[in-house]
Design an enzyme around this catalytic site. Structure first.
Site, PDB file in Angstrom:
ATOM      1  N   ASN A 122     -20.710   2.008  -2.342  1.00  0.00           N
ATOM      2  CA  ASN A 122     -19.568   2.380  -1.508  1.00  0.00           C
ATOM      3  C   ASN A 122     -19.790   1.860  -0.089  1.00  0.00           C
ATOM      4  O   ASN A 122     -20.926   1.833   0.407  1.00  0.00           O
ATOM      5  CB  ASN A 122     -19.405   3.912  -1.463  1.00  0.00           C
ATOM      6  N   ILE A 171     -12.479  10.852  -4.885  1.00  0.00           N
ATOM      7  CA  ILE A 171     -13.884  11.245  -5.044  1.00  0.00           C
ATOM      8  C   ILE A 171     -14.231  11.206  -6.535  1.00  0.00           C
ATOM      9  O   ILE A 171     -13.540  11.828  -7.348  1.00  0.00           O
ATOM     10  CB  ILE A 171     -14.133  12.669  -4.499  1.00  0.00           C
ATOM     11  N   LEU A 172     -15.247  10.464  -6.906  1.00  0.00           N
ATOM     12  CA  LEU A 172     -15.614  10.348  -8.318  1.00  0.00           C
ATOM     13  C   LEU A 172     -16.316  11.618  -8.794  1.00  0.00           C
ATOM     14  O   LEU A 172     -17.108  12.210  -8.068  1.00  0.00           O
ATOM     15  CB  LEU A 172     -16.523   9.133  -8.525  1.00  0.00           C
ATOM     16  N   GLY A 223      -7.120  -3.415   0.948  1.00  0.00           N
ATOM     17  CA  GLY A 223      -7.980  -4.322   0.207  1.00  0.00           C
ATOM     18  C   GLY A 223      -8.694  -5.376   1.029  1.00  0.00           C
ATOM     19  O   GLY A 223      -9.079  -6.419   0.505  1.00  0.00           O
ATOM     20  N   HIS A 256     -18.907   2.704   3.747  1.00  0.00           N
ATOM     21  CA  HIS A 256     -18.371   3.783   4.575  1.00  0.00           C
ATOM     22  C   HIS A 256     -18.312   3.277   6.015  1.00  0.00           C
ATOM     23  O   HIS A 256     -19.292   2.709   6.516  1.00  0.00           O
ATOM     24  CB  HIS A 256     -19.251   5.037   4.480  1.00  0.00           C
ATOM     25  N   ASN A 260     -11.676  -5.188   2.231  1.00  0.00           N
ATOM     26  CA  ASN A 260     -13.056  -5.289   1.720  1.00  0.00           C
ATOM     27  C   ASN A 260     -13.076  -6.004   0.372  1.00  0.00           C
ATOM     28  O   ASN A 260     -13.999  -6.781   0.093  1.00  0.00           O
ATOM     29  CB  ASN A 260     -13.676  -3.895   1.604  1.00  0.00           C
TER      30      ASN A 260
END
Ligand code: GRF
Length: 216
Positions: free
Chosen positions: A108, A93-94, A12, A110, A14
């Protein structure tokens, strides 16, 4: 006030960068209203609790089918009234169902300069292992919109980070987080909350602040 849900899976850091940015008034009126973890025990949930943000776990293993997982995740997002969904170290993965429901409203982070070292199987330390294996001199981080292709949505922000002699995946990951991820994600959320982003196909265009003000 734009309502933000943050999806997490791990430490966590981010999420913490977003919490700290909100506290400093740097999210342009955005408010984190819910943290949703893909697994119980994610330390990100403790960070949420420490910040007084309700936390929820929506775990694939607890769901009898992918469809049930989608229903549980969408229910959690609708229950908190999420207007922006931020994936912050989120490792699930959504599905197209979820991505379509929140089209152009999922961001998102990355830990590489997309299109390098991204897509299926590139997450966490694996990204930095691949960068070191290729001998790149520069890597970095990317904030992008999420579509049905893993790491395939419109790129919004990127920042380069130098690879140093002697770097390990761990030291490189830390530098990319410190120098790029934790700066880019709050900035991307603020841009979204200011309504300064226009998506044209695979490109996300950012209107200058003064241009945006002239228009409002
Ligand atoms: C890290 O590998 C980071 O680079 C990526 O997700 C992982 C965990 O991030 N974005 P966090 O500390 O849980 O935010």
């Amino acid at each position: 006030m734009l309502r933000i849900a943050v999806l997490v899976s791990g430490g966590g850091t981010n999420l913490q960068a977003l919490i700290d940015a909100e506290r400093r008034g740097e999210l342009a009126g955005g408010k984190i209203v819910r943290v949703i973890a893909s697994r119980p025990g994610a330390y990100a949930l403790e960070r949420a609790e420490g910040a007084g943000i309700p936390g929820t776990v929506v775990c694939r293993k607890d769901c009898a089918s992918p469809e049930e997982f989608d229903r549980a995740l969408l229910a959690a997002l609708e229950e908190c009234g999420a207007e922006l969904v931020v994936l912050a170290g989120y490792l699930s993965i959504l599905s197209e169902t979820v991505v379509t429901r929140y089209a152009n409203r999922i961001l998102n982070i990355h830990p590489a300069l997309i299109p390098s070292f991204c897509g299926k199987g590139f997450y966490g330390l694996k990204v930095h292992e691949a960068a070191l294996a290729c001998g790149v001199k520069v890597t970095g981080a990317t904030v992008h919109f999420v579509n049905e292709i893993p790491d395939g949505g419109a790129i919004l922000l990127q920042k380069a980070v130098e690879v140093l002699n002697g770097d390990t995946p761990e030291t490189l990951q830390r530098r990319v987080m410190e120098q790029a991820e934790w700066e880019l994600l709050p900035r991307a959320v603020a841009l979204f909350c200011q309504g300064r982003i226009t998506i044209e196909g695979r490109r996300a265009l950012i209107r200058e602040a003064d241009e945006h003000q002239r228009r409002t």
